[in-house]
Design a protein around this motif. Structure first.
Motif, PDB file in Angstrom:
ATOM      1  N   ALA A  67      -2.922 -68.640-101.790  1.00  0.00           N
ATOM      2  CA  ALA A  67      -2.192 -68.150-102.965  1.00  0.00           C
ATOM      3  C   ALA A  67      -0.732 -68.581-102.914  1.00  0.00           C
ATOM      4  O   ALA A  67      -0.153 -68.961-103.935  1.00  0.00           O
ATOM      5  CB  ALA A  67      -2.299 -66.633-103.060  1.00  0.00           C
ATOM      6  N   TYR A  68      -0.130 -68.530-101.724  1.00  0.00           N
ATOM      7  CA  TYR A  68       1.250 -69.004-101.559  1.00  0.00           C
ATOM      8  C   TYR A  68       1.355 -70.474-101.967  1.00  0.00           C
ATOM      9  O   TYR A  68       2.269 -70.877-102.689  1.00  0.00           O
ATOM     10  CB  TYR A  68       1.707 -68.866-100.108  1.00  0.00           C
ATOM     11  N   ALA A  69       0.408 -71.294-101.492  1.00  0.00           N
ATOM     12  CA  ALA A  69       0.442 -72.728-101.804  1.00  0.00           C
ATOM     13  C   ALA A  69       0.296 -72.963-103.308  1.00  0.00           C
ATOM     14  O   ALA A  69       0.986 -73.809-103.884  1.00  0.00           O
ATOM     15  CB  ALA A  69      -0.661 -73.453-101.036  1.00  0.00           C
ATOM     16  N   SER A  70      -0.571 -72.190-103.945  1.00  0.00           N
ATOM     17  CA  SER A  70      -0.760 -72.316-105.384  1.00  0.00           C
ATOM     18  C   SER A  70       0.504 -71.901-106.144  1.00  0.00           C
ATOM     19  O   SER A  70       0.899 -72.549-107.114  1.00  0.00           O
ATOM     20  CB  SER A  70      -1.946 -71.466-105.820  1.00  0.00           C
ATOM     21  N   ALA A  71       1.144 -70.828-105.688  1.00  0.00           N
ATOM     22  CA  ALA A  71       2.387 -70.377-106.325  1.00  0.00           C
ATOM     23  C   ALA A  71       3.489 -71.420-106.173  1.00  0.00           C
ATOM     24  O   ALA A  71       4.300 -71.606-107.083  1.00  0.00           O
ATOM     25  CB  ALA A  71       2.833 -69.038-105.740  1.00  0.00           C
ATOM     26  N   CYS A  72       3.506 -72.116-105.044  1.00  0.00           N
ATOM     27  CA  CYS A  72       4.520 -73.160-104.828  1.00  0.00           C
ATOM     28  C   CYS A  72       4.387 -74.292-105.842  1.00  0.00           C
ATOM     29  O   CYS A  72       5.375 -74.924-106.192  1.00  0.00           O
ATOM     30  CB  CYS A  72       4.409 -73.725-103.413  1.00  0.00           C
ATOM     31  N   LEU A  73       3.174 -74.526-106.299  1.00  0.00           N
ATOM     32  CA  LEU A  73       2.964 -75.587-107.290  1.00  0.00           C
ATOM     33  C   LEU A  73       3.485 -75.202-108.667  1.00  0.00           C
ATOM     34  O   LEU A  73       3.697 -76.067-109.508  1.00  0.00           O
ATOM     35  CB  LEU A  73       1.466 -75.913-107.385  1.00  0.00           C
ATOM     36  N   THR A  74       3.693 -73.916-108.891  1.00  0.00           N
ATOM     37  CA  THR A  74       4.062 -73.420-110.215  1.00  0.00           C
ATOM     38  C   THR A  74       5.512 -72.975-110.329  1.00  0.00           C
ATOM     39  O   THR A  74       6.159 -73.219-111.336  1.00  0.00           O
ATOM     40  CB  THR A  74       3.151 -72.235-110.602  1.00  0.00           C
ATOM     41  N   ILE A  75       6.018 -72.298-109.311  1.00  0.00           N
ATOM     42  CA  ILE A  75       7.329 -71.657-109.425  1.00  0.00           C
ATOM     43  C   ILE A  75       8.455 -72.689-109.513  1.00  0.00           C
ATOM     44  O   ILE A  75       8.415 -73.725-108.854  1.00  0.00           O
ATOM     45  CB  ILE A  75       7.574 -70.665-108.269  1.00  0.00           C
ATOM     46  N   ASN A  76       9.406 -72.402-110.350  1.00  0.00           N
ATOM     47  CA  ASN A  76      10.578 -73.257-110.492  1.00  0.00           C
ATOM     48  C   ASN A  76      11.737 -72.573-109.756  1.00  0.00           C
ATOM     49  O   ASN A  76      12.387 -71.683-110.295  1.00  0.00           O
ATOM     50  CB  ASN A  76      10.918 -73.459-111.969  1.00  0.00           C
ATOM     51  N   GLU A  77      11.968 -72.981-108.544  1.00  0.00           N
ATOM     52  CA  GLU A  77      12.989 -72.350-107.701  1.00  0.00           C
ATOM     53  C   GLU A  77      14.390 -72.439-108.295  1.00  0.00           C
ATOM     54  O   GLU A  77      15.236 -71.590-108.024  1.00  0.00           O
ATOM     55  CB  GLU A  77      12.976 -72.994-106.310  1.00  0.00           C
ATOM     56  N   SER A  78      14.623 -73.434-109.119  1.00  0.00           N
ATOM     57  CA  SER A  78      15.966 -73.625-109.665  1.00  0.00           C
ATOM     58  C   SER A  78      16.354 -72.548-110.685  1.00  0.00           C
ATOM     59  O   SER A  78      17.526 -72.439-111.037  1.00  0.00           O
ATOM     60  CB  SER A  78      16.093 -75.012-110.288  1.00  0.00           C
ATOM     61  N   LEU A  79      15.404 -71.752-111.145  1.00  0.00           N
ATOM     62  CA  LEU A  79      15.726 -70.656-112.065  1.00  0.00           C
ATOM     63  C   LEU A  79      16.497 -69.527-111.379  1.00  0.00           C
ATOM     64  O   LEU A  79      17.158 -68.750-112.035  1.00  0.00           O
ATOM     65  CB  LEU A  79      14.445 -70.045-112.651  1.00  0.00           C
ATOM     66  N   PHE A  80      16.398 -69.455-110.075  1.00  0.00           N
ATOM     67  CA  PHE A  80      16.888 -68.290-109.344  1.00  0.00           C
ATOM     68  C   PHE A  80      18.160 -68.597-108.562  1.00  0.00           C
ATOM     69  O   PHE A  80      18.215 -69.565-107.810  1.00  0.00           O
ATOM     70  CB  PHE A  80      15.818 -67.788-108.378  1.00  0.00           C
ATOM     71  N   THR A  81      19.148 -67.749-108.741  1.00  0.00           N
ATOM     72  CA  THR A  81      20.375 -67.853-107.942  1.00  0.00           C
ATOM     73  C   THR A  81      20.421 -66.753-106.888  1.00  0.00           C
ATOM     74  O   THR A  81      21.260 -66.784-106.004  1.00  0.00           O
ATOM     75  CB  THR A  81      21.622 -67.742-108.834  1.00  0.00           C
ATOM     76  N   ASP A  82      19.506 -65.816-106.989  1.00  0.00           N
ATOM     77  CA  ASP A  82      19.441 -64.686-106.073  1.00  0.00           C
ATOM     78  C   ASP A  82      18.170 -64.791-105.236  1.00  0.00           C
ATOM     79  O   ASP A  82      17.068 -64.863-105.786  1.00  0.00           O
ATOM     80  CB  ASP A  82      19.457 -63.382-106.895  1.00  0.00           C
ATOM     81  N   ASP A  83      18.306 -64.809-103.909  1.00  0.00           N
ATOM     82  CA  ASP A  83      17.151 -64.961-103.023  1.00  0.00           C
ATOM     83  C   ASP A  83      16.160 -63.805-103.132  1.00  0.00           C
ATOM     84  O   ASP A  83      14.947 -64.014-103.052  1.00  0.00           O
ATOM     85  CB  ASP A  83      17.597 -65.109-101.564  1.00  0.00           C
ATOM     86  N   ASP A  84      16.644 -62.590-103.321  1.00  0.00           N
ATOM     87  CA  ASP A  84      15.744 -61.446-103.437  1.00  0.00           C
ATOM     88  C   ASP A  84      14.902 -61.536-104.707  1.00  0.00           C
ATOM     89  O   ASP A  84      13.712 -61.212-104.699  1.00  0.00           O
ATOM     90  CB  ASP A  84      16.525 -60.124-103.411  1.00  0.00           C
ATOM     91  N   LEU A  85      15.509 -61.978-105.791  1.00  0.00           N
ATOM     92  CA  LEU A  85      14.784 -62.146-107.041  1.00  0.00           C
ATOM     93  C   LEU A  85      13.761 -63.280-106.923  1.00  0.00           C
ATOM     94  O   LEU A  85      12.629 -63.159-107.399  1.00  0.00           O
ATOM     95  CB  LEU A  85      15.770 -62.420-108.180  1.00  0.00           C
TER      96      LEU A  85
END
Length: 192
Positions: free
Chosen positions: A87-105
């Protein structure tokens, strides 16, 4: 797209289990640091065991006076660490990390997205994680209620994918304001 943020790559299945202590039935892997009671079930060395004594923390296959093999259970009825990793690997294919400036979010969004992916993998449509929406209608006589998916979800081909589980709804609700800030509309092909 793969996860490159150290906050995400450091997450373990234990982090997932801590965040979602309810909603998934985890494989009860035997742990030598836990003291088990009569009737507790553990999974060890490709078998399920039931504790026959209280205060048992002995390895199941070594001391059979404390444990009994339980062949009535099936590993596929539980979520294992390998399922969470997938599930983590699948989420990595989708999530756009650049949307987030806060690590907790970012971490919360990633865990919600991973839970959504896992629920969908388990039941091809969601593991007992039916989303809830604001009431659309209500009856008092014979008690009746109905709910509707919000239009901002139903009108977006991208968002509707996440409406299968409550985790997906929570994920898109969390990221929607971030997407609005950067001008992504949620149209087909947008990656968030």
């Amino acid at each position: 797209m793969t996860c490159s943020n150290a906050v995400l790559t450091a997450l373990t299945p234990s982090d997932f289990k801590a965040r979602f202590s309810r909603g998934f039935v985890y494989l009860p892997t035997w742990d030598s640091s836990i003291t088990y009671a009569i009737g507790n079930i553990v999974y060890y060395s490709n078998q399920f065991y039931t504790a026959l004594t209280n205060n048992s923390n002995k390895q199941p296959d070594i001391n059979n006076t404390d444990w009994q093999v339980n062949s009535n259970l099936n590993k596929s009825d539980y979520v294992g660490d390998d399922d969470i990793t997938t599930a983590y690997a699948s989420a990595c294919l989708t999530i756009n990390e650049s949307l987030f400036t806060d690590d907790d979010l970012l971490k919360e969004a990633y865990l919600l997205l991973s839970a959504h992916k896992l629920a969908c993998m388990l039941n091809e449509g969601g593991a007992e994680s039916t989303p809830t929406f604001a009431e659309q209608s209500k009856s008092i006589g014979s008690v009746s209620a109905s709910y509707a998916i919000p239009s901002w979800i139903t009108e977006s081909p991208t968002y509707t994918v996440y409406a299968k589980t409550q985790y997906g709804i929570d994920y898109i609700t969390l990221i929607r304001p971030l997407i609005s800030k950067v001008g992504i509309t949620g149209r087909r092909g947008s990656n968030f």
